[in-house]
Design a protein around this motif. Structure first.
Motif, PDB file in Angstrom:
ATOM      1  N   LEU A   1      38.868  39.940  40.442  1.00  0.00           N
ATOM      2  CA  LEU A   1      38.528  39.058  39.323  1.00  0.00           C
ATOM      3  C   LEU A   1      37.148  38.456  39.568  1.00  0.00           C
ATOM      4  O   LEU A   1      36.787  38.139  40.696  1.00  0.00           O
ATOM      5  CB  LEU A   1      39.536  37.913  39.236  1.00  0.00           C
ATOM      6  CG  LEU A   1      40.979  38.272  38.859  1.00  0.00           C
ATOM      7  CD1 LEU A   1      41.866  37.035  38.936  1.00  0.00           C
ATOM      8  CD2 LEU A   1      41.013  38.865  37.452  1.00  0.00           C
ATOM      9  N   PHE A   2      36.403  38.269  38.487  1.00  0.00           N
ATOM     10  CA  PHE A   2      35.084  37.632  38.570  1.00  0.00           C
ATOM     11  C   PHE A   2      35.202  36.129  38.318  1.00  0.00           C
ATOM     12  O   PHE A   2      36.101  35.723  37.574  1.00  0.00           O
ATOM     13  CB  PHE A   2      34.148  38.238  37.516  1.00  0.00           C
ATOM     14  CG  PHE A   2      33.828  39.680  37.774  1.00  0.00           C
ATOM     15  CD1 PHE A   2      32.911  40.046  38.752  1.00  0.00           C
ATOM     16  CD2 PHE A   2      34.455  40.692  37.042  1.00  0.00           C
ATOM     17  CE1 PHE A   2      32.609  41.384  38.985  1.00  0.00           C
ATOM     18  CE2 PHE A   2      34.158  42.027  37.274  1.00  0.00           C
ATOM     19  CZ  PHE A   2      33.239  42.373  38.238  1.00  0.00           C
ATOM     20  N   PRO A   3      34.319  35.313  38.878  1.00  0.00           N
ATOM     21  CA  PRO A   3      33.259  35.685  39.807  1.00  0.00           C
ATOM     22  C   PRO A   3      33.863  36.052  41.161  1.00  0.00           C
ATOM     23  O   PRO A   3      34.872  35.480  41.567  1.00  0.00           O
ATOM     24  CB  PRO A   3      32.405  34.414  39.922  1.00  0.00           C
ATOM     25  CG  PRO A   3      33.329  33.305  39.581  1.00  0.00           C
ATOM     26  CD  PRO A   3      34.326  33.865  38.601  1.00  0.00           C
ATOM     27  N   LEU A   4      33.224  36.992  41.857  1.00  0.00           N
ATOM     28  CA  LEU A   4      33.754  37.409  43.153  1.00  0.00           C
ATOM     29  C   LEU A   4      32.670  37.351  44.213  1.00  0.00           C
ATOM     30  O   LEU A   4      31.473  37.395  43.909  1.00  0.00           O
ATOM     31  CB  LEU A   4      34.352  38.803  43.049  1.00  0.00           C
ATOM     32  CG  LEU A   4      33.466  39.983  42.662  1.00  0.00           C
ATOM     33  CD1 LEU A   4      32.699  40.542  43.854  1.00  0.00           C
ATOM     34  CD2 LEU A   4      34.332  41.081  42.067  1.00  0.00           C
ATOM     35  N   LEU A   5      33.126  37.259  45.453  1.00  0.00           N
ATOM     36  CA  LEU A   5      32.212  37.314  46.596  1.00  0.00           C
ATOM     37  C   LEU A   5      32.493  38.619  47.319  1.00  0.00           C
ATOM     38  O   LEU A   5      33.656  38.973  47.539  1.00  0.00           O
ATOM     39  CB  LEU A   5      32.483  36.136  47.543  1.00  0.00           C
ATOM     40  CG  LEU A   5      31.654  36.149  48.835  1.00  0.00           C
ATOM     41  CD1 LEU A   5      30.189  35.808  48.537  1.00  0.00           C
ATOM     42  CD2 LEU A   5      32.206  35.155  49.859  1.00  0.00           C
ATOM     43  N   CYS A   6      31.435  39.360  47.669  1.00  0.00           N
ATOM     44  CA  CYS A   6      31.638  40.608  48.416  1.00  0.00           C
ATOM     45  C   CYS A   6      30.786  40.593  49.678  1.00  0.00           C
ATOM     46  O   CYS A   6      29.607  40.228  49.642  1.00  0.00           O
ATOM     47  CB  CYS A   6      31.250  41.811  47.552  1.00  0.00           C
ATOM     48  SG  CYS A   6      31.495  43.378  48.426  1.00  0.00           S
ATOM     49  N   LEU A   7      31.382  40.978  50.796  1.00  0.00           N
ATOM     50  CA  LEU A   7      30.636  41.174  52.045  1.00  0.00           C
ATOM     51  C   LEU A   7      30.482  42.683  52.248  1.00  0.00           C
ATOM     52  O   LEU A   7      31.482  43.393  52.405  1.00  0.00           O
ATOM     53  CB  LEU A   7      31.398  40.560  53.223  1.00  0.00           C
ATOM     54  CG  LEU A   7      30.816  40.874  54.612  1.00  0.00           C
ATOM     55  CD1 LEU A   7      29.431  40.251  54.806  1.00  0.00           C
ATOM     56  CD2 LEU A   7      31.767  40.404  55.730  1.00  0.00           C
ATOM     57  N   ILE A   8      29.228  43.146  52.212  1.00  0.00           N
ATOM     58  CA  ILE A   8      28.962  44.566  52.501  1.00  0.00           C
ATOM     59  C   ILE A   8      28.515  44.667  53.954  1.00  0.00           C
ATOM     60  O   ILE A   8      27.533  44.033  54.349  1.00  0.00           O
ATOM     61  CB  ILE A   8      27.825  45.134  51.619  1.00  0.00           C
ATOM     62  CG1 ILE A   8      28.104  44.888  50.139  1.00  0.00           C
ATOM     63  CG2 ILE A   8      27.638  46.627  51.882  1.00  0.00           C
ATOM     64  CD1 ILE A   8      26.960  45.324  49.231  1.00  0.00           C
TER      65      ILE A   8
END
Ligand code: KG4
Ligand code: ZN
Length: 366
Positions: free
Chosen positions: A155-162
């Motif tokens: 779901l947005f807003p989301l946080l992503c760690l690449i």
């Protein structure tokens, strides 16, 4: 919508046909991958020219195998004939997607030129994809081990760690087309740190999985009297920046120190590997925790090759539980480079380009 996706940014030659389900998740209809990883073990790291030459050898067989699987999946008939593959593809594929960058220029060129040729000759739209966005969209791939209707999507807003071999970035996404980088490494990527430290211990490339295996097999916690834990760089600093080059340097010093004293053995290597893995997991999960506090997103996503690391997954599981936020991570197989994630990103961010105009971009940013 069925997309043929191609990924050749590094040492994997991968193709996949994917389709979006009503649920919004991405189903894999066919996929194949060839890797030149074994050729790089001897050199302890990737030799770009060797990787590019192997891409040339593998690209057509990998695409053919992907299309065969897809046709078999659709009609249950085993097809081997090239003209049947072409006819089916012309009639059923909606677009071709390809990794434009970042990556190794020689490897990228093989995928991009092949995709341009196919798109032009089959008269299909061509969608260039940023490899890093591909890693993020691995979180939309349907998980075969779960019932599709039991799966949710981020779901947005989301946080992503690449976290991959070349990148460590914290990305905040307000929507599919709206994202910004809010933190990342100032120097080495986390995967690079794993790979270089593994090399010092004489472990094969890519080093992350080998360090992880060594750490898991640790038989005790007894330490050498002079032992000092590895540093956790920028852990207590009020920044979402990270740094892993000092950690790598400290690891090298510790290994040299132990060798000089004749204390470098399987047991001390296991302790070092566990300490390195924990240091990286602690730094990454602290920065994720700080970002969750500051931005209050609705979901957290992990992505990239290092996302396959069980210690990191456990640490982040704990962080997400304490923040009461859903934690998404791709199946292990789709953490490392693959074409399914490129197809998934293309489905959600599909911006086409005239095949004649597409150029590789080895330094492409998010
Ligand atoms: O995403 P990826 O396949 O390629 C890049 O885009 O860079 O990531 C490769 C990186 C390598 O540095 C590899 O050592 C690391 O992912 N990696 C791992 C594990 N599996 C792969 N690192 C730690 N633990 C793992 N289990
Ligand atoms: Zn990657």
């Amino acid at each position: 919508m069925k997309i043929l996706a191609i990924e050749t940014s590094c040492d994997e030659t991968a193709a996949a046909v994917v389709e979006k389900q009503k649920s919004g998740l991405i189903r894999v209809l066919g996929e194949a991958v060839a890797s030149s990883e074994a050729m790089h073990i001897k050199t302890g790291g990737i030799v770009p020219e060797v990787a590019a030459r192997e891409q040339v050898v593998s690209i057509i067989p990998v695409i053919q195998e992907t299309l065969k699987q897809t046709i078999n999946h659709a009609s249950n008939s085993v097809s081997q004939d090239q003209s049947e593959l072409t006819n089916w593809s012309k009639a059923n594929l909606d677009a071709i997607a390809v990794t434009q960058g970042p990556g190794l220029i020689g490897s990228l060129l093989v995928g991009v030129e092949t995709a341009k040729t196919i798109a032009w000759s089959w008269n299909k739209p061509l969608i260039p994809v940023n490899h890093l966005l591909g890693h993020i969209y691995a979180n939309w791939i349907e998980k075969l081990e779960q019932k599709p209707d039991g799966q949710s999507q981020p779901l947005f807003p989301l946080l992503c760690l690449i976290v991959s071999g070349g990148h460590t970035e914290l990305v905040l996404m307000k929507d599919h087309h709206d994202y910004m980088i809010i933190g990342g490494t100032r120097d080495d990527a986390a995967g690079e740190c794993f790979d270089k430290c593994a090399r010092i211990l004489g472990l094969p490339y890519p080093g992350g999985p080998h360090i992880s295996k060594l750490a898991t097999n640790m038989s005790g916690t007894h330490k050498h009297p002079d032992w000092q834990s590895l540093p956790r760089p920028l852990l207590h600093e009020d920044t979402l920046d990270m740094s892993f080059s000092g950690l790598k340097a400290a690891f090298v010093r510790q290994v040299k120190h132990l060798s000089q004293d004749n204390h470098l053995n399987q047991h001390t290597k296991q302790i070092l590997a566990a300490d390195l893995e924990t240091a990286i997991a602690e730094v990454l999960s602290k920065k994720v925790s700080m970002a969750l506090d500051s931005f209050n997103p609705k979901s957290f996503l992990l992505a990239g090759g290092v996302a396959a690391n069980p210690t990191l997954r456990n640490h982040l599981e704990g962080v997400c539980q304490s923040h009461q936020i859903p934690f998404f991570k791709p199946p292990q197989k789709y953490c490392i480079d693959n074409a399914v994630m490129i197809g998934a990103a293309a489905i959600y961010r599909h911006k086409t380009i005239n095949p004649v105009q597409l150029k590789v971009n080895p330094g492409l940013h998010l």
